[in-house]
Write a protein that holds these residues in place. Structure first.
Motif, PDB file in Angstrom:
ATOM      1  N   LEU A 163       0.868  -1.308   0.136  1.00 16.50           N
ATOM      2  CA  LEU A 163       0.070  -0.138   0.018  1.00 16.50           C
ATOM      3  C   LEU A 163       0.753   1.408  -0.016  1.00 16.50           C
ATOM      4  O   LEU A 163       0.388   2.266  -0.017  1.00 16.50           O
ATOM      5  N   LYS A 164       2.161   0.936  -0.083  1.00 15.31           N
ATOM      6  CA  LYS A 164       3.066   2.283  -0.264  1.00 15.31           C
ATOM      7  C   LYS A 164       2.942   3.098  -1.091  1.00 15.31           C
ATOM      8  O   LYS A 164       2.806   2.358  -2.438  1.00 15.31           O
ATOM      9  N   PRO A 165       2.748   4.327  -1.270  1.00 20.82           N
ATOM     10  CA  PRO A 165       2.604   5.330  -2.523  1.00 20.82           C
ATOM     11  C   PRO A 165       3.588   4.804  -3.471  1.00 20.82           C
ATOM     12  O   PRO A 165       3.204   4.927  -4.803  1.00 20.82           O
ATOM     13  N   TYR A 167       4.715   2.124  -4.400  1.00 18.37           N
ATOM     14  CA  TYR A 167       4.693   1.015  -5.259  1.00 18.37           C
ATOM     15  C   TYR A 167       3.278   0.993  -5.805  1.00 18.37           C
ATOM     16  O   TYR A 167       2.816   0.052  -6.200  1.00 18.37           O
ATOM     17  N   LYS A 168       2.294   2.335  -5.830  1.00 16.35           N
ATOM     18  CA  LYS A 168       1.328   2.361  -6.663  1.00 16.35           C
ATOM     19  C   LYS A 168       1.291   1.755  -8.026  1.00 16.35           C
ATOM     20  O   LYS A 168       2.292   2.241  -8.997  1.00 16.35           O
ATOM     21  N   GLY A 169       0.503   0.612  -8.422  1.00 10.12           N
ATOM     22  CA  GLY A 169       0.531   0.243  -9.857  1.00 10.12           C
ATOM     23  C   GLY A 169       1.813  -0.732 -10.283  1.00 10.12           C
ATOM     24  O   GLY A 169       1.833  -1.269 -11.435  1.00 10.12           O
ATOM     25  N   LYS A 211      -9.661  -2.089  -1.845  1.00 10.26           N
ATOM     26  CA  LYS A 211      -8.610  -0.868  -1.818  1.00 10.26           C
ATOM     27  C   LYS A 211      -7.475  -1.249  -2.617  1.00 10.26           C
ATOM     28  O   LYS A 211      -7.007  -0.228  -3.424  1.00 10.26           O
ATOM     29  N   ASP A 215      -6.723   0.850  -6.118  1.00 12.10           N
ATOM     30  CA  ASP A 215      -5.875   1.739  -5.833  1.00 12.10           C
ATOM     31  C   ASP A 215      -4.317   1.588  -6.078  1.00 12.10           C
ATOM     32  O   ASP A 215      -3.505   2.715  -5.937  1.00 12.10           O
ATOM     33  N   HIS A 216      -3.664   0.437  -5.721  1.00  6.08           N
ATOM     34  CA  HIS A 216      -2.632   0.169  -5.830  1.00  6.08           C
ATOM     35  C   HIS A 216      -1.978  -1.213  -6.755  1.00  6.08           C
ATOM     36  O   HIS A 216      -1.143  -1.135  -7.050  1.00  6.08           O
ATOM     37  N   ARG A 218      -1.471  -3.395 -10.026  1.00  5.94           N
ATOM     38  CA  ARG A 218      -1.438  -3.393 -11.442  1.00  5.94           C
ATOM     39  C   ARG A 218      -2.360  -4.548 -12.008  1.00  5.94           C
ATOM     40  O   ARG A 218      -3.056  -4.055 -12.935  1.00  5.94           O
TER      41      ARG A 218
END
Length: 367
Positions: A163-165, A167-169, A211, A215-216, A218
């Motif tokens: 969930l760390k920003p 690593y989004k996607g 979530k 949001d996270h 890929r």
């Protein structure tokens, strides 16, 4: 969608039409099948019987029917397989269910001498019910948190790192309901036993999965091979994976490592079983003995990159296979890779049932 193990299927409350339809599922009692052993399980598992002259020495032939999910074993045994199937490979969660539903024969350990060579972690009575043994361990692995060290700032220490920003996607989920729920329930609720969740805890788990999905993540790869390809191509930094994927990625030139998240993960332990009214019970015992032999276990582990249960097989494993599983400290391995009982099959008013878990997961899939 996989066929769920419902209370009706397990306990036999099936309509006549369902039973009649299943009779044509490929299982039939042979008039002269004394030496023909029928196997129901994962593709490749039956190869332990094709080693050397085992079949010839036992004057036996082998017919294998493959499954897509563990639930297929329960369903097919209920639907005409009892009395025609010899051997099955139930995940440990399903052994008690199979026994309670009258689908398994006890294993006479006096005729399985190789069972004495099981690793200490498997020398227990986990599969003993009413004084009788209904399974022996076959192989193990887990849903491993895999990561590309070149794509992370530091080794992950928690599933929450997904969930760390940064690593989004760049993360990927599993494609299986049970795996996603059992892994993320510990994160969402702190429960030690995800198969004993309240409705509130299940809702919290599904909300977290939604979530991550929205949001996270890929992707949610359709197969472990697809997930391995994503890692190898650098499309994701972390993934809910499987130990053999480390070797698959290495073969494609990408280094992947296994993290040990503080929440742990779900461990897979498959077993070998003799089906109820097996047509070749005495011969089946020889097959069970072969399955857990050092020779068969070593070849199986090397060919499939999976954990072995015979202590004498461990030194025969390739270094790359030994590196995937900490055979020097399996207590630590299973302290991280948790084994759980099955979800309740009918409501006790406190914990969600297996069907209710699947209904919750459908909300995640549709979100």
């Amino acid at each position: 969608m996989k066929a769920p193990v419902t209370r009706r299927i397990v306990l036999g409350y099936m309509g006549a039409a369902a039973g009649a339809a299943a009779i044509g599922s490929g299982f039939s009692r042979r008039a002269s099948a004394a030496s023909n052993v029928t196997f129901l399980g994962w593709q490749g598992y039956e190869d332990v019987y094709r080693i050397g002259d085992f079949l010839k020495d036992n004057d036996a032939t082998l017919d294998a029917t493959y499954i897509n999910t563990t639930e297929d074993i329960i369903t097919k045994l209920r639907a005409g397989g009892v009395g025609s199937i010899d051997l099955a490979t139930l995940n440990q969660m399903y052994v008690a269910i199979g026994q309670a539903a009258g689908l398994l024969e006890p294993i006479d350990l006096a005729k399985v001498p190789n069972s004495k060579d099981l690793l200490p972690n498997f020398q227990n009575d986990d599969f003993v019910i009413d004084g009788k043994t209904y399974a022996l361990p076959f192989t193990f692995s887990s849903c491993a948190l895999l990561y590309n060290p070149e794509m992370v700032s530091s080794a992950p220490t928690s599933w929450e790192d997904f969930l760390k920003p940064e690593y989004k996607g760049k993360v990927a989920l599993f494609s299986d309901a049970m795996t996603n729920v059992l892994v993320w329930a510990r994160v969402a609720t702190g429960t030690d036993t995800p198969t004993r969740m309240t409705k509130k805890q299940l809702d919290e788990t599904i909300a977290l999965l939604i979530k991550i999905k929205k949001d996270h993540a890929r992707a949610m790869p359709a197969s472990l091979g697809d997930g391995s390809d994503m890692l190898a191509r650098g499309e994701v930094a972390m993934i809910m994976g499987w130990e053999p994927m480390v070797v698959w990625c290495a073969e494609k030139g990408t280094k992947v490592e296994i993290a040990k998240p503080k929440e742990g993960t779900w461990g897979f332990l498959d077993t070998i079983n003799i089906a109820k009214d097996a047509p070749n019970y005495d011969l089946d015992l020889a097959f069970v003995n072969q399955c857990v032999s050092a020779e068969a276990q070593a070849k199986f582990g090397n060919d499939n990159l999976l954990g072995v249960v015979n202590k004498d097989a461990v030194p025969q494993l390739k270094k790359e296979v030994q590196a995937l599983y900490d055979f020097s400290d399996l207590d630590a391995y299973f302290a991280n890779a948790h084994l759980y009982p099955m979800f309740p099959l009918e409501s006790d008013g406190k914990y969600v049932t297996y069907d209710e878990m699947l209904e919750g997961y459908e909300r995640f899939l549709k979100a």
